[in-house]
Design a protein around this motif. Structure first.
Motif, short mmCIF file in Angstrom:
data_model
loop_
_atom_site.label_atom_id
_atom_site.label_comp_id
_atom_site.label_asym_id
_atom_site.label_seq_id
_atom_site.Cartn_x
_atom_site.Cartn_y
_atom_site.Cartn_z
N ARG A 39 0.81 -1.22 0.00
CA ARG A 39 0.00 0.00 0.00
C ARG A 39 0.84 1.26 0.00
NH1 ARG A 39 -5.47 -0.55 2.01
NH2 ARG A 39 -6.01 -2.75 1.92
N GLY A 40 2.16 1.11 -0.05
CA GLY A 40 3.04 2.29 -0.10
C GLY A 40 3.00 3.09 1.18
N LEU A 41 2.82 2.40 2.30
CA LEU A 41 2.74 3.10 3.59
C LEU A 41 4.04 2.95 4.36
CD1 LEU A 41 -0.82 1.82 4.56
CD2 LEU A 41 -0.20 4.20 4.03
N ILE A 42 4.27 3.94 5.22
CA ILE A 42 5.42 3.86 6.12
C ILE A 42 5.09 2.91 7.26
CG2 ILE A 42 6.84 5.15 7.77
CD1 ILE A 42 7.37 5.92 4.88
N LEU A 43 5.97 1.93 7.48
CA LEU A 43 5.87 1.09 8.68
C LEU A 43 7.19 1.30 9.44
CD1 LEU A 43 4.53 -1.09 10.45
CD2 LEU A 43 5.65 -2.80 9.01
N MET A 44 7.09 1.89 10.60
CA MET A 44 8.30 2.24 11.35
C MET A 44 8.28 1.56 12.71
SD MET A 44 9.57 6.10 12.33
CE MET A 44 10.85 6.38 13.57
N CYS A 45 9.48 1.10 13.14
CA CYS A 45 9.58 0.52 14.48
C CYS A 45 10.11 1.56 15.44
CB CYS A 45 10.57 -0.65 14.47
SG CYS A 45 9.84 -2.09 13.77
N ASP A 46 9.54 1.59 16.62
CA ASP A 46 10.02 2.52 17.64
C ASP A 46 11.25 1.90 18.34
OD1 ASP A 46 10.51 4.30 19.61
OD2 ASP A 46 8.59 4.05 20.64
N HIS A 47 12.36 1.83 17.60
CA HIS A 47 13.63 1.40 18.20
C HIS A 47 14.28 2.63 18.82
CE1 HIS A 47 13.88 -2.30 15.30
NE2 HIS A 47 13.01 -2.46 16.27
N THR A 48 13.79 3.00 20.00
CA THR A 48 14.09 4.32 20.57
C THR A 48 15.58 4.59 20.71
OG1 THR A 48 12.14 3.86 21.91
CG2 THR A 48 13.30 5.90 22.37
N TYR A 49 16.33 3.57 21.19
CA TYR A 49 17.76 3.79 21.44
C TYR A 49 18.52 4.27 20.20
CZ TYR A 49 18.07 2.03 26.20
OH TYR A 49 17.97 1.89 27.55
N CYS A 50 18.03 3.89 19.01
CA CYS A 50 18.74 4.29 17.78
C CYS A 50 18.66 5.79 17.55
CB CYS A 50 18.17 3.54 16.59
SG CYS A 50 18.28 1.75 16.80
N TYR A 51 17.87 6.48 18.36
CA TYR A 51 17.73 7.94 18.22
C TYR A 51 18.39 8.70 19.37
CZ TYR A 51 14.58 6.46 14.55
OH TYR A 51 14.08 5.88 13.41
N THR A 52 19.18 7.99 20.18
CA THR A 52 19.89 8.66 21.28
C THR A 52 21.24 9.18 20.78
OG1 THR A 52 20.92 6.58 21.95
CG2 THR A 52 18.90 7.19 23.08
N PRO A 53 21.73 10.27 21.37
CA PRO A 53 23.04 10.79 20.99
C PRO A 53 24.15 9.76 21.17
CG PRO A 53 21.83 12.43 22.28
CD PRO A 53 21.03 11.17 22.32
#
Lengths: 350, 350, 350, 350
Positions: free
Chosen positions: C120-134
């Motif tokens: 369907r051309g949709l974004i499916l994103m995982c909330d891998h929170t640690y990957c967004y830490t400094p």
């Protein structure tokens, strides 16, 4: 004004700087309060603090707030130099007032606030936040129930990098925390009675950025504060030596904030065949770290304000406590001006 | 006396108490020295220190040692009050002398020792042990090469439980460590010039068991010492703030003894359309913990003593350094007697 | 749907349990999002989370949300077992989806979600929170630019007391953090290819409360995870050994979260007159602790979701990353069932 | 041989490498022992260890030692591969033997030693040093008196940089410490019964430099060891979870080596109107750090050896304990060869 428990009390916060947002958050989250206004000269900043969708109104006009009859109390979190003026206007408009520490920027101003509040039967409360933390409550309990024995000394280190304040020195910025804790924890006859202070300004800020206070406590023991805006690391550690037990409070170690040691030094004078001799013995027993709840101190502050108002009684950290802190700050000021000479509370009191 | 490098020098240690055994171990292990005698009034204790099978002889008679022509140097590790008497006898018997800190129990006594040694062309060395540690050498290098910039403040905490001394107070017991480190690390024109001291004796020991010293450094910065025999935990932490970098030395953390921070506060006065304004900026950069070798400082002390003797030059921590430490201790004494007033080195110097 | 940057995107959060309130707070604070709904079976709980005065509506009916045309994305923070059902309904209603870790409660379910989103051309994103830490960004940079050299081993400890989950074991609860970090930090050809797992259930929870995972990485190195709900203290420490440098990440030490050591072991085979000999040398250099910004990772997650949607590109932690984590979790399951035998990703892949 | 308490026993140490000097120091300091010989192939090294002036003779010839009738015991601190040969010669010459860990380099060799010692009525003791530390004694007491409740898991981390050994891998080098501690602390029916081991050799040393051991304990609980020669920092931390209390032993923190937590997880199955439900509750009480004496463990080892000899009884850490450690090391070897499969003690026992 009907101040029953069942209905939230109207409140306004003045000042959206460093501390104001914390007050906003806690008043907003409390079932006891209806946060009606946030006032700041920088209205955009205030708007950002309350959030796009909040019902709390934003203004830069204190009169607007004082014109709202639903507002029964105002929390003042403006720069220290303006505490008195703002608080006074609120008191004179018959509002109860919670003031950020220090209560005022001079002892004389503080006294004025306490007088006006007393005259009008209003609550004047100081936001001595630490006095509402689980760890300080626990320490106060240990002092009160005698678990520590006689207090032999207290040593507190409160250092970090910045913020170098423009209007007040490091003593007026940081010492109110320690002084209010001492005021809360110690029995009245053991509170500080004199201050010797040494300050230094190695970066040219115009006032002390590093300071040391030696406080003489009633009964003769000594408390010492190290206050520093120029430390590479943050340290928040208090040692308290008692004749029965000793403790270390490391506020930056949530996993072991308080450590109570069954340690000490005992001296006994013996008479050894006519020869007086001092025998020293050391206790070096176990350490206990009590389990302390994690809860936000400021939530306790806003609840205490509501309770004091509805129960028509002084707050736990009332204007008188704020005045005692101001007295010691004035002692420190005078001592620094007098090259470190010890200045008594009595001297500044008259 | 032939003092070539190839043959070990004869040495005696006087005092088998707390520190003596460490001297014994290091002299015995050094290829530069032949440890011939250990002297103590308690001969059994001395015998236990050298061990059943050691060739080092044990005596309670200093004359026996001074009668041994192979002994070229004596290390004095007796109680502080007896340093002068013992050291003087050794110097007058033409022996080089290493004295445990403090050099003497009064400034006058210390001067006497320095004079006698100078008159006779003998080495008089102070055992300022810390000055021979890798970490203090590293800090001295950072100061000398300007890596820290201007020194803004120094704050040292040296506290633990006991040992409460009978003959000297906590200042004379612990401050010599910090004062000798400052003496070694700072350039001559930045050394301390005045001391304000506050002491307290909450256990009735007859002298201060908790003390705070504020040292005014040449150039205006300030150093502060917290010395305490009544702390439940041992702390050995020094903060040093410089205009370029800041450091934390935690001597109890062998894995990261020294941390150097690229942090600081910079103030700049700007002229904003005629309105003077102070702009504060903060550097909050990385921290570097250098790799420091682990080696025993006292091994460096005994080597330096041998080198100074054979090279006929003053030791790195010579009598003059010991005197400067004594001057500051006397300032501290007088300041405590004068209720904390700052006392200059000049005052005690005359 | 007009997805320009200028207008906030409508979003709903499903699940007001442990993690949901954090999503609510970050979506509400973001200028990129208009948080329109919070959905939970317990409506009172949801109401308490959004607060009395929020414009975000509360419901227990997902259909209501999917009937709101302004909602372009849904964040799913329900219990793991329901991720698939909820996410699938949202995708089938043509909404972009952010899913709490793990993506689904089985690999098969995860694949279904990825397929539907792709179709369907949709974004499916995982909330891998640690990957967004400094700190994780910094480590990823060190790996990518070769500063660490070849990775020799990775060891992570993630232990604390509770929360013992009812529906998933400690591996499915805690390992997704480490597995998603490995997935983000390592180059594709160094990602884990096999898992040997050991679990134990000493309290009778019905599934593993303590577990150890040995991960074989592409290229032959090894990563190890210690996952534990029964530890008296919380530990969050990762060691990473590289041929050039080594690092320690202690996530509970905000003052020194990351320490990078110039240390290592070098082996060289020498030919000493025909006799092969292995020479070992050790580097034991300085440590550097970089200055890392303090910012909330989840703010980065919600921004990345908005960016991925508006830029019509996969999110940084997309469904494929979520699937790779699920593959490893399935390997761990099978390994535990097979008594600790190493199970390859290839095995579970087919 | 007259072995009364009053006269010191003659002893020789073989091996002047890493551990030998510690044995030399403790035998020399003990009133129970007369250290007569230090033997090493490198005689200069041996001479340096005993010191210029010691009465202990130095040799590279074991026969010389065994020809000295005053020598009743030999302590073997040679490389692990030579333990058997050296110990066997001593036993066959009717000397009691203390062997550095591990007892031998194979289970078969170890059994041979135990047999010969038994046949000749000699003491064969393993230098399991940790079993003589105050902290391990304290833990053993907590296990024995039930203070910890049922043991739920044990997790030990023993990592540092180097020394990479040439003749043995990291398991044989470091695991004997943990295995001997488990052997000492646990009741016989709770000792390890099977091992699954994973090793890796990322630097090309020829054997594992990083290893993980999962030990199945009798009764079903699990112990885990992380052994690593390639860690940038030294860690020596053991977690032990019990049903009543939990503990953390951090051997690198002398100020708080042992922390005992009144914490845990309790599960209770409730029957809620016919629906079975698991209720989880958490205890999160205080922590106690007992006061432990500081004394050198090796002093206890040499005393125990003297006591075992004079009292004609097995040593606390006797040959049987050494064999049990060897059995587990062999299990680990086989498990690594078999790809991590769990190998039982029974398998290697036959």
């Amino acid at each position: 004004m009907d101040l029953t428990h069942t209905e939230p009390l109207g409140v306004a916060v003045v000042g959206a700087g460093y501390w104001g947002p914390n007050l906003v958050r806690n008043f907003a989250a409390s079932g006891r309060w209806d946060l009606r206004w946030l006032c700041d000269l920088d209205r955009d900043r205030a708007a950002a603090v309350v959030g796009r969708t909040s019902p709390t109104r934003v203004t830069d006009d204190l009169d607007l707030i004082l014109g709202d009859p639903a507002v029964v109390a105002v929390a003042v979190a403006t720069p220290a130099a303006t505490h008195t003026a703002v608080a006074l206007r609120c008191l004179e408009a018959d509002r109860h007032v919670l003031v950020e520490k220090p209560l005022a920027s001079s002892l004389a101003d503080g006294r004025k606030l306490v007088e006006v509040a007393a005259d009008r039967g209003l609550i004047l409360m100081c936001d001595h936040t630490y006095c509402y933390t689980p760890v300080v409550s626990h320490i106060a309990g240990l002092v009160t129930d005698g678990a520590l024995g006689d207090i032999q000394y207290i040593d507190s280190v409160r250092v970090n990098l910045g913020l170098v304040q423009g209007d007040i020195d490091v003593v007026w910025d940081l010492a109110p925390h320690d002084l209010s804790i001492l005021d809360f924890v110690l029995p009245p006859d053991r509170r500080p009675v004199a201050v010797a202070a040494h300050g230094s300004d190695p970066v040219g800020a115009g006032h002390a950025c590093v300071a040391y206070l030696v406080l003489e406590l009633g009964g003769g023991a000594c408390a010492h504060l190290h206050l520093n805006w120029l430390s590479p690391t943050k340290i928040r550690t208090t040692l308290l030596g008692g004749s029965r037990q000793m403790l270390v409070w490391d506020d930056l170690n949530p996993a072991q904030r308080l450590s109570i040691y069954d340690r000490g030094v005992d001296l006994r004078v013996a008479d050894d065949e006519g020869r007086r001799q001092t025998l020293v013995s050391y206790r070096s027993g176990a350490m206990v770290a009590p389990s302390l709840p994690e809860r936000e101190a400021l939530a306790g502050v806003v609840t205490e304000l509501a309770d004091a108002i509805t129960e028509r009684r002084p707050a736990r950290t009332d204007g008188a406590a704020g005045l005692r802190v101001l007295e010691l700050l004035e002692c420190a000021d005078r001592s620094m001006q007098a090259g470190g000479r010890s200045v008594t509370v009595e001297e500044v009191g008259n």
